[in-house]
Design a protein around this motif. Structure first.
Motif, PDB file in Angstrom:
ATOM      1  N   ALA A   1      57.108  42.055 -37.868  1.00  0.00           N
ATOM      2  CA  ALA A   1      55.792  41.900 -37.281  1.00  0.00           C
ATOM      3  C   ALA A   1      55.777  42.473 -35.866  1.00  0.00           C
ATOM      4  N   GLY A   2      54.784  43.302 -35.586  1.00  0.00           N
ATOM      5  CA  GLY A   2      54.636  43.846 -34.256  1.00  0.00           C
ATOM      6  C   GLY A   2      55.584  44.980 -33.933  1.00  0.00           C
ATOM      7  N   PHE A   3      56.354  45.460 -34.916  1.00  0.00           N
ATOM      8  CA  PHE A   3      57.334  46.507 -34.657  1.00  0.00           C
ATOM      9  C   PHE A   3      56.678  47.878 -34.718  1.00  0.00           C
ATOM     10  N   GLY A   4      57.077  48.750 -33.808  1.00  0.00           N
ATOM     11  CA  GLY A   4      56.604  50.117 -33.867  1.00  0.00           C
ATOM     12  C   GLY A   4      57.214  50.955 -32.767  1.00  0.00           C
ATOM     13  N   ILE A   5      57.875  52.048 -33.128  1.00  0.00           N
ATOM     14  CA  ILE A   5      58.423  52.959 -32.129  1.00  0.00           C
ATOM     15  C   ILE A   5      57.943  54.365 -32.429  1.00  0.00           C
ATOM     16  N   SER A   6      57.817  55.172 -31.381  1.00  0.00           N
ATOM     17  CA  SER A   6      57.464  56.573 -31.548  1.00  0.00           C
ATOM     18  C   SER A   6      58.267  57.388 -30.541  1.00  0.00           C
ATOM     19  N   LEU A   7      58.418  58.667 -30.860  1.00  0.00           N
ATOM     20  CA  LEU A   7      59.214  59.570 -30.026  1.00  0.00           C
ATOM     21  C   LEU A   7      58.391  60.803 -29.673  1.00  0.00           C
ATOM     22  N   ARG A   8      58.649  61.345 -28.492  1.00  0.00           N
ATOM     23  CA  ARG A   8      58.051  62.618 -28.128  1.00  0.00           C
ATOM     24  C   ARG A   8      58.916  63.292 -27.067  1.00  0.00           C
ATOM     25  N   PRO A   9      58.903  64.609 -27.022  1.00  0.00           N
ATOM     26  CA  PRO A   9      59.646  65.302 -25.971  1.00  0.00           C
ATOM     27  C   PRO A   9      59.051  64.992 -24.602  1.00  0.00           C
ATOM     28  N   ALA A  10      59.902  64.881 -23.614  1.00  0.00           N
ATOM     29  CA  ALA A  10      59.414  64.639 -22.256  1.00  0.00           C
ATOM     30  C   ALA A  10      58.718  65.869 -21.705  1.00  0.00           C
ATOM     31  N   HIS A  11      59.140  67.056 -22.140  1.00  0.00           N
ATOM     32  CA  HIS A  11      58.558  68.293 -21.647  1.00  0.00           C
ATOM     33  C   HIS A  11      58.262  69.216 -22.827  1.00  0.00           C
ATOM     34  N   ALA A  12      57.179  69.944 -22.730  1.00  0.00           N
ATOM     35  CA  ALA A  12      56.795  70.881 -23.775  1.00  0.00           C
ATOM     36  C   ALA A  12      56.495  72.232 -23.160  1.00  0.00           C
ATOM     37  N   ASP A  13      56.638  73.276 -23.960  1.00  0.00           N
ATOM     38  CA  ASP A  13      56.327  74.632 -23.538  1.00  0.00           C
ATOM     39  C   ASP A  13      54.852  74.888 -23.858  1.00  0.00           C
ATOM     40  N   PRO A  14      54.004  75.100 -22.847  1.00  0.00           N
ATOM     41  CA  PRO A  14      52.575  75.323 -23.112  1.00  0.00           C
ATOM     42  C   PRO A  14      52.317  76.503 -24.046  1.00  0.00           C
TER      43      PRO A  14
END
Length: 357
Positions: free
Chosen positions: A31-44
Motif C-alpha cells: 500500500a502506498g508504494f511507488g518509485i520512478s526513475l529519470r536521468p538527472a540530465h538530458a540532451d535537448p
C-alpha cells in the motif's frame, strides 16, 4: 508506471512460457508504494535521453551522472542498487539481467555510488553512478542497466504462490565511437509446436553480427503438401550486438504432415536482405494459432509443474506470435518513447512461482 510479473529463471527460457508468465495478473504492491526513475540530465537535442542515458564514451574514458529516484509512496522504501547487463529477449526486445546474475557485458562498466539507498516518502533522491569504458572496448552500442530493487518482498500463500519483487531499471546505452552497423544474420528454421499446445510455429534462428543494435523485419515463406504456400511477416524488436535468438513465428494455418520448404528473409535499413532456406518434415498435424480474441475452451493442461487452461495458453501465445517481440520482464508492456531503441526505464515485478502439487 505499470507492474509486470517476470520469471526469475534464465532469460533463455521458452518464449511461450515467458509470455504466459508475463500475462499473469500481478500481485498487488504494498500500500502506498511507488518509485520512478529519470536521468538527472538530458540532451535537448536527443529526446530519448529524457528516459535513459545514451552517453558517447571513448575507450579508456569515464562518464558520470545521476539517476533521480522518486518515491511517490507514503512510507520509506529501501532499494538494492546494482548494475546489470542488457540482453535480448527470446522474442526480441531488450531486457535486463537479474540482480543475482553474473555481469559479463557492459553492466561491468557501470558502478553505482551505493549498493543500497533509502528514499523518504514523497521525495526524490539523486543516485550518482560512473561508467568506465575499458581501453580495449570495441566500437558500437553497449547496453547496461542500473536496477533499483525493493528489498521488501511480498509473498502469497496456497498451492500456487507468487513472490513479488518490484524493481525499476534505468537503461545506460554506452555508445563507443567508431565504424560499424547493425548486421542481421539468419540461421536455420524448423517447424515446432508452441509449448503447451498443439499450435504450429516456425522457429527461426537469427541474430546480430554487427556492433549496433537494430530492429529487423522477418518474412517467412513456406511451401508444403498439396500445393500449400503461405508467407508471414513480422517486425521484430531490438536485437543487441552479438546476440542470437530462436524466434517463434506463430503460424495461422493448420499444417498437415509432410515435407515443407521454409525460406526466411531478414531485412534491415541500409542493408541487403539476408535469405536462408531450410527443409523440414512434419510427422504430426499441427493446429493453427487462432486470431487474437478467439477463445477455445479446453481441459486443463499441465506444463512445467504449473496448470493453465489450454485456451489461456493458446490466446496468450497467439498474441505473442502475432503481436511481435515481447519485452520479457523488461517493461511488462510498459509503453516506451518512440526514440528508445533498447529499453530505458523498466518497471518490473520479478516473480517466483511455487507449486505444491
Amino acid at each position: 508506471m505499470k507492474l509486470a510479473l517476470r520469471s526469475r529463471r534464465a532469460l533463455g527460457v521458452a518464449a511461450a512460457v515467458a509470455v504466459v508468465l508475463s500475462w499473469l495478473p500481478a500481485a498487488p504492491a504494498s500500500a502506498g508504494f511507488g518509485i520512478s526513475l529519470r536521468p538527472a540530465h538530458a540532451d535537448p537535442a536527443d529526446p530519448a535521453t529524457k528516459a535513459y542515458f545514451k552517453p558517447s564514451v571513448t575507450p579508456g574514458e569515464t562518464f558520470t551522472d545521476q539517476i533521480i529516484v522518486t518515491n511517490t509512496g507514503d512510507t520509506p522504501v529501501v532499494l538494492a542498487v546494482s548494475s546489470v547487463d542488457g540482453l535480448t529477449a527470446a522474442t526480441s526486445g531488450a531486457v535486463y539481467g537479474n540482480r543475482q546474475d553474473q555481469v559479463t557485458k557492459a553492466g561491468g562498466w557501470v558502478t553505482p555510488s551505493a549498493a543500497t539507498v533509502t528514499v523518504a516518502p514523497h521525495s526524490e533522491l539523486p543516485v550518482p553512478f560512473t561508467v568506465k569504458v575499458p581501453k580495449d572496448a570495441g566500437a558500437g552500442d553497449h547496453l547496461a542497466g542500473i536496477a533499483f530493487e525493493d528489498t521488501h518482498q511480498t509473498s502469497g500463500s496456497g498451492k500456487f504462490a507468487v513472490t513479488q519483487v518490484v524493481r525499476s531499471v534505468m537503461g545506460v546505452q554506452v555508445v563507443v565511437p567508431g565504424p560499424g552497423a547493425f548486421a542481421v544474420h539468419v540461421g536455420g528454421s524448423k517447424l515446432d509446436s508452441l509449448p503447451g499446445v498443439s499450435a504450429a510455429s516456425v522457429v527461426v534462428t537469427l541474430g546480430n553480427n554487427g556492433v549496433r543494435l537494430g530492429k529487423p523485419e522477418l518474412s517467412v515463406a513456406m511451401t508444403g503438401p498439396d500445393g500449400y504456400q503461405k508467407t508471414v511477416t513480422r517486425t521484430l524488436d531490438t536485437i543487441l550486438p552479438g546476440d542470437t535468438i530462436d524466434y517463434p513465428v506463430a503460424w495461422p494455418d493448420v499444417l498437415k504432415t509432410g515435407a515443407y520448404t521454409i525460406t526466411a528473409t531478414a531485412t534491415a535499413p541500409g542493408a541487403p536482405p539476408v535469405v536462408q532456406t531450410s527443409s523440414a518434415r512434419l510427422g504430426t498435424v499441427l493446429g493453427a494459432v487462432p486470431a487474437p480474441g478467439v477463445v477455445t475452451p479446453a481441459p486443463i493442461s499441465k506444463h512445467s509443474g504449473r496448470s493453465y487452461p489450454v485456451w489461456f495458453l493458446v490466446a496468450v501465445v497467439a498474441a505473442a506470435g502475432i503481436g511481435g517481440g515481447l519485452m520479457l520482464g523488461r517493461r511488462g508492456h510498459v509503453k516506451r518513447p518512440a526514440e528508445e531503441p533498447a529499453g530505458a526505464l523498466a518497471t518490473e515485478g520479478a516473480a517466483q512461482y511455487r507449486s505444491d502439487h
